[in-house]
Design a protein around this motif. Structure first.
Motif, PDB file in Angstrom:
ATOM      1  N   VAL A  45       5.608 -14.290  -2.277  1.00 56.94           N
ATOM      2  CA  VAL A  45       5.393 -13.114  -3.122  1.00 56.94           C
ATOM      3  C   VAL A  45       3.936 -13.031  -3.576  1.00 56.94           C
ATOM      4  O   VAL A  45       3.292 -11.981  -3.465  1.00 56.94           O
ATOM      5  CB  VAL A  45       6.336 -13.173  -4.351  1.00 56.94           C
ATOM      6  CG1 VAL A  45       5.985 -12.062  -5.321  1.00 56.94           C
ATOM      7  CG2 VAL A  45       7.780 -13.048  -3.912  1.00 56.94           C
ATOM      8  N   LEU A  46       3.399 -14.158  -4.054  1.00 57.45           N
ATOM      9  CA  LEU A  46       2.019 -14.158  -4.546  1.00 57.45           C
ATOM     10  C   LEU A  46       1.036 -13.806  -3.433  1.00 57.45           C
ATOM     11  O   LEU A  46       0.097 -13.034  -3.646  1.00 57.45           O
ATOM     12  CB  LEU A  46       1.667 -15.523  -5.148  1.00 57.45           C
ATOM     13  CG  LEU A  46       2.295 -15.841  -6.504  1.00 57.45           C
ATOM     14  CD1 LEU A  46       1.877 -17.227  -6.964  1.00 57.45           C
ATOM     15  CD2 LEU A  46       1.875 -14.808  -7.541  1.00 57.45           C
TER      16      LEU A  46
ATOM     17  N   ALA B 165      -1.525 -10.788  -3.335  1.00 56.45           N
ATOM     18  CA  ALA B 165      -2.964 -10.979  -3.142  1.00 56.45           C
ATOM     19  C   ALA B 165      -3.493 -10.031  -2.075  1.00 56.45           C
ATOM     20  O   ALA B 165      -4.563  -9.434  -2.216  1.00 56.45           O
ATOM     21  CB  ALA B 165      -3.253 -12.429  -2.764  1.00 56.45           C
ATOM     22  N   ILE B 166      -2.729  -9.889  -0.996  1.00 54.05           N
ATOM     23  CA  ILE B 166      -3.143  -8.963   0.062  1.00 54.05           C
ATOM     24  C   ILE B 166      -3.101  -7.527  -0.467  1.00 54.05           C
ATOM     25  O   ILE B 166      -4.011  -6.726  -0.253  1.00 54.05           O
ATOM     26  CB  ILE B 166      -2.199  -9.090   1.287  1.00 54.05           C
ATOM     27  CG1 ILE B 166      -2.178 -10.503   1.816  1.00 54.05           C
ATOM     28  CG2 ILE B 166      -2.630  -8.106   2.379  1.00 54.05           C
ATOM     29  CD1 ILE B 166      -3.459 -10.981   2.376  1.00 54.05           C
TER      30      ILE B 166
ATOM     31  N   GLY C  93      -6.947 -11.156  -1.047  1.00 53.74           N
ATOM     32  CA  GLY C  93      -6.905 -11.957   0.174  1.00 53.74           C
ATOM     33  C   GLY C  93      -6.959 -11.051   1.393  1.00 53.74           C
ATOM     34  O   GLY C  93      -6.841  -9.827   1.281  1.00 53.74           O
ATOM     35  N   HIS C  94      -7.147 -11.652   2.569  1.00 54.46           N
ATOM     36  CA  HIS C  94      -7.272 -10.835   3.764  1.00 54.46           C
ATOM     37  C   HIS C  94      -6.190 -11.127   4.784  1.00 54.46           C
ATOM     38  O   HIS C  94      -5.585 -10.224   5.325  1.00 54.46           O
ATOM     39  CB  HIS C  94      -8.657 -11.032   4.382  1.00 54.46           C
ATOM     40  CG  HIS C  94      -9.731 -10.524   3.477  1.00 54.46           C
ATOM     41  ND1 HIS C  94     -10.233  -9.256   3.560  1.00 54.46           N
ATOM     42  CD2 HIS C  94     -10.351 -11.103   2.429  1.00 54.46           C
ATOM     43  CE1 HIS C  94     -11.131  -9.069   2.614  1.00 54.46           C
ATOM     44  NE2 HIS C  94     -11.232 -10.182   1.923  1.00 54.46           N
ATOM     45  N   GLN C  95      -5.943 -12.417   5.068  1.00 53.78           N
ATOM     46  CA  GLN C  95      -4.914 -12.744   6.045  1.00 53.78           C
ATOM     47  C   GLN C  95      -3.773 -13.446   5.322  1.00 53.78           C
ATOM     48  O   GLN C  95      -3.913 -14.588   4.880  1.00 53.78           O
ATOM     49  CB  GLN C  95      -5.471 -13.675   7.121  1.00 53.78           C
ATOM     50  CG  GLN C  95      -6.377 -12.986   8.115  1.00 53.78           C
ATOM     51  CD  GLN C  95      -7.017 -14.009   8.999  1.00 53.78           C
ATOM     52  OE1 GLN C  95      -7.885 -14.761   8.565  1.00 53.78           O
ATOM     53  NE2 GLN C  95      -6.577 -14.077  10.238  1.00 53.78           N
ATOM     54  N   MET C  96      -2.651 -12.780   5.232  1.00 56.48           N
ATOM     55  CA  MET C  96      -1.517 -13.376   4.524  1.00 56.48           C
ATOM     56  C   MET C  96      -1.075 -14.675   5.192  1.00 56.48           C
ATOM     57  O   MET C  96      -0.773 -15.656   4.517  1.00 56.48           O
ATOM     58  CB  MET C  96      -0.365 -12.387   4.502  1.00 56.48           C
ATOM     59  CG  MET C  96       0.842 -12.971   3.812  1.00 56.48           C
ATOM     60  SD  MET C  96       2.077 -11.770   3.420  1.00 56.48           S
ATOM     61  CE  MET C  96       3.408 -12.837   2.934  1.00 56.48           C
TER      62      MET C  96
ATOM     63  N   LYS D 232      -2.653 -17.003   6.820  1.00 55.21           N
ATOM     64  CA  LYS D 232      -3.448 -18.200   6.508  1.00 55.21           C
ATOM     65  C   LYS D 232      -3.202 -18.657   5.070  1.00 55.21           C
ATOM     66  O   LYS D 232      -3.101 -19.859   4.805  1.00 55.21           O
ATOM     67  CB  LYS D 232      -4.942 -17.896   6.694  1.00 55.21           C
ATOM     68  CG  LYS D 232      -5.288 -17.366   8.060  1.00 55.21           C
ATOM     69  CD  LYS D 232      -5.111 -18.418   9.125  1.00 55.21           C
ATOM     70  CE  LYS D 232      -5.458 -17.841  10.480  1.00 55.21           C
ATOM     71  NZ  LYS D 232      -4.952 -18.638  11.585  1.00 55.21           N
ATOM     72  N   ILE D 233      -3.129 -17.711   4.153  1.00 56.92           N
ATOM     73  CA  ILE D 233      -2.917 -18.085   2.753  1.00 56.92           C
ATOM     74  C   ILE D 233      -1.579 -18.796   2.597  1.00 56.92           C
ATOM     75  O   ILE D 233      -1.476 -19.836   1.942  1.00 56.92           O
ATOM     76  CB  ILE D 233      -2.969 -16.838   1.845  1.00 56.92           C
ATOM     77  CG1 ILE D 233      -4.329 -16.162   1.972  1.00 56.92           C
ATOM     78  CG2 ILE D 233      -2.719 -17.220   0.399  1.00 56.92           C
ATOM     79  CD1 ILE D 233      -4.455 -14.910   1.143  1.00 56.92           C
TER      80      ILE D 233
END
Lengths: 254, 144
Positions: A182-183, A187-188, A193-196, A198-199
């Motif tokens: 969810v977080l 973030a995306i 953030g940019h790439q879900m 990778k995160i």
């Protein structure tokens, strides 16, 4: 003869306590068995035999006139490499004849009472750093470093809190994984953030049951089939809990 | 390359803290992890398969751990765990799951098979170094 019997009981108690600490800290099965036998022989026992599985210790001492067998149920399993190292060190010193029975008992009790080496805040920060730098290791960009660090540390903190509350490890991992999903999505969504992918991968890393995996392999190799299989199953269940937590989030946002 | 090495160093130390490793072993854990990951990274960059690269990396991690364990008289797992962790195929496992959720089963199965192979190669690497360690011990005891 009475005195001799008491001494033998004490040795057996000492060995079981040492085994218990090691097993609860996540030591390999062969190391637990080996340490117990080594301590027993160091205190002059003629013949000893030990059987260890992740949830039980069976220990038997043979002293010429009677055999004494004890069983200890192991309730909790955790990870504490420091305690393993301390007991290991103690057993070396006992083998070298540097400890009496009573002193060794005291020392073991002190090790058992001992707290974790690193305070909670440091563990949370470590989890954050692991997550952040794992994003980099898995070819993520530096823009995703900070989201990974924040989400990783917070979800690990949530995991520890839940684990204290529910005492159900798989549920805590499952919930922490949902939180990560969810977080990361948020973030995306808000452009932090940019790439879900990778995160998520980075943030999940602190939850991965690394010690269980390596121990399962080493146990299986050493011929401790029961321990190896059950530890492997536990690792698999954990991986499944994390995976299904993430999968549920993905299902909603796909 | 340097960034990767430093990152893996920090990651391994982080895992060592999470697993409550003794304070004096933290830097060694980081070193083991850094060597393992750098080997993996270089091999993958040279075009080796991930399975082969993981095998060689985990073999080196376990080998260095054995040397450290002997030298510092500490249990092997203290050093192994932190070094093995970055090699765990988390990314591929995640991709596999994503494709399962998206109902793309054939890709998902393909990726799962790869996860299994990589996990197996980690295991094999540890086994090989263990065998090597035992052989070495036998040889030493025969000579002495």
């Amino acid at each position: 003869m009475g005195k001799l019997r008491i001494q033998k009981n004490d040795v057996s108690q000492l060995c079981i306590l040492a085994g218990q600490i090691m097993l609860e800290s996540g030591a390999e099965t062969y190391r637990v068995e080996d340490t117990m036998l080594r301590i027993a022989y160091a205190f002059g026992v003629d013949y000893a035999e030990s059987y260890v599985a992740p949830t039980v210790i069976i220990f038997s001492i043979d002293g010429g006139y009677s055999t004494r067998t004890e069983m200890k149920r192991i309730e909790k399993r955790g990870t504490n490499l420091n305690k393993i190292a301390l007991v290991n060190q103690l057993s070396r010193e006992i083998s070298a004849g540097m400890w009496t029975l009573e002193e060794a008992f005291e020392r073991l009790r002190a090790i058992q009472r001992g707290k974790i080496v690193y305070p909670l805040w440091l563990q949370v920060i470590a989890a954050g750093l692991v997550s952040g730098f794992c994003v980099i290791l898995f070819k993520g960009s530096w823009e995703d470093f900070l989201p990974g660090l924040i989400i990783g540390s917070h979800s690990y903190y949530a995991f520890i809190l839940l684990d204290h509350m529910t005492k159900l490890k798989f549920f805590s991992e499952f919930t922490a994984a949902i939180l990560i999903g969810v977080l990361s999505h948020l973030a995306i969504h808000f452009g932090i953030g940019h790439q879900m992918d990778k995160i998520v991968i980075g943030s999940v890393m602190p939850l991965v049951p690394g010690l269980l995996i390596t121990n399962a392999i080493r146990d299986l190799m050493a011929g401790h089939l029961v321990s190896g299989l059950s530890k492997g199953t536990e690792a698999l269940l954990t991986a499944f809990a994390i995976g299904s937590g993430i999968a549920i989030v993905l299902q909603f946002i796909k | 390359m340097l960034v990767q090495a430093i990152s893996s160093f920090i990651v391994s130390i982080g895992f060592a803290i999470l697993f409550d490793a003794p304070k004096q072993s933290l830097l060694k854990c980081g070193l083991v992890g850094m060597v393992g990951w750098t080997i993996y990274y270089l091999l993958v960059q040279r075009g080796y398969e991930a399975v082969m690269a993981t095998f060689i990396a985990s073999f080196s991690v376990a080998l260095i751990s054995h040397i450290f364990a002997k030298k510092y008289k500490a249990p092997v797992i203290i050093f192994t765990v932190g070094g093995i962790m970055p090699l765990v195929p988390g990314g591929t496992a995640y991709d596999a799951m994503k494709h399962f959720v998206l109902n793309q089963y054939s890709i998902a199965i393909e990726l799962s098979a790869q996860v299994l192979l990589i996990a197996g190669s980690i295991a094999l690497g540890i086994v090989f170094s263990e065998v090597l360690n035992q052989l070495y011990r036998k040889m030493v005891s025969r000579i002495l």
